[in-house]
Design a protein around this motif. Sequence first.
Motif, PDB file in Angstrom:
ATOM      1  N   SER A  98      64.161  27.270  12.264  1.00  0.00           N
ATOM      2  CA  SER A  98      63.312  26.732  11.495  1.00  0.00           C
ATOM      3  C   SER A  98      63.799  26.122  10.144  1.00  0.00           C
ATOM      4  CB  SER A  98      62.340  27.620  10.788  1.00  0.00           C
ATOM      5  OG  SER A  98      62.900  28.691  10.133  1.00  0.00           O
TER       6      SER A  98
ATOM      7  N   SER B  38      66.571  19.763  12.106  1.00  0.00           N
ATOM      8  CA  SER B  38      65.433  18.800  12.247  1.00  0.00           C
ATOM      9  C   SER B  38      64.578  19.189  13.234  1.00  0.00           C
ATOM     10  CB  SER B  38      66.375  17.741  12.887  1.00  0.00           C
ATOM     11  OG  SER B  38      66.975  17.995  14.332  1.00  0.00           O
ATOM     12  N   ASN B  39      63.138  18.516  13.440  1.00  0.00           N
ATOM     13  CA  ASN B  39      62.408  18.909  14.144  1.00  0.00           C
ATOM     14  C   ASN B  39      62.828  19.220  15.780  1.00  0.00           C
ATOM     15  OD1 ASN B  39      60.586  19.167  12.263  1.00  0.00           O
ATOM     16  ND2 ASN B  39      59.362  17.185  12.965  1.00  0.00           N
TER      17      ASN B  39
ATOM     18  N   LYS C 226      62.630  22.726  17.515  1.00  0.00           N
ATOM     19  CA  LYS C 226      61.979  22.689  19.058  1.00  0.00           C
ATOM     20  C   LYS C 226      62.982  23.294  20.099  1.00  0.00           C
ATOM     21  CE  LYS C 226      60.260  18.828  20.332  1.00  0.00           C
ATOM     22  NZ  LYS C 226      59.731  17.503  20.539  1.00  0.00           N
TER      23      LYS C 226
ATOM     24  N   LEU D 247      55.252  19.709  16.226  1.00  0.00           N
ATOM     25  CA  LEU D 247      56.621  18.938  15.622  1.00  0.00           C
ATOM     26  C   LEU D 247      56.799  17.704  16.342  1.00  0.00           C
ATOM     27  CD1 LEU D 247      58.682  22.049  15.791  1.00  0.00           C
ATOM     28  CD2 LEU D 247      57.739  21.001  13.858  1.00  0.00           C
ATOM     29  N   ASN D 248      55.979  17.455  17.294  1.00  0.00           N
ATOM     30  CA  ASN D 248      56.049  15.962  18.157  1.00  0.00           C
ATOM     31  C   ASN D 248      55.833  14.900  17.428  1.00  0.00           C
ATOM     32  OD1 ASN D 248      57.277  17.014  20.511  1.00  0.00           O
ATOM     33  ND2 ASN D 248      55.128  17.429  21.261  1.00  0.00           N
TER      34      ASN D 248
END
Length: 117
Positions: free
Chosen positions: A55, A59-60, A64, A116-117
Motif C-alpha cells: 500500500s 503504484s496501483n 494489486k 484499484l482498476n
Amino acid sequence: MAFKFEKLKVWQKALDLADEIDKMTKFFPKEEVYVLTSQAKRAADSISMNIAEGSTGQSNPEFKKFLGYALRSDIEVVNCLHLALRRGYITEEIFRKHYQACEEVLIMISALIKSLN
C-alpha cells in the motif's frame, strides 16, 4: 496514523484474524509447532504484511500484486483450518468462526482490488 495501510479496514481485519489464529494455535499439539502451527501463523501474519507492504509508495498495479499475495495467504489459512479440524485440533465451532473471518477478509481484499482498476 502515519501510514496509508493503517487506515484500511481490511488491514485492521487481517490483524484481528492473525491474532485469533495465533490464539488458536497455542492449543495445537507440540509435534505441530514446526509444521501446522508455524504455517498457520505465518500465513495469517502474511495477509496484513502484504497489505501494508503493497500500500505504501506503490503504484496501483503493484499494490494489486501484493493484495493478490494477501488473498492467497488468506486461502492458505483456510486450508490450515481444514487440516486442524480434520486432525481434531479445533472444534467445528472454532473452524466456522475463523472460516467466516477468512471469508470476510477475502471479500474485503477482492473489493479493494476492484476499486484499484
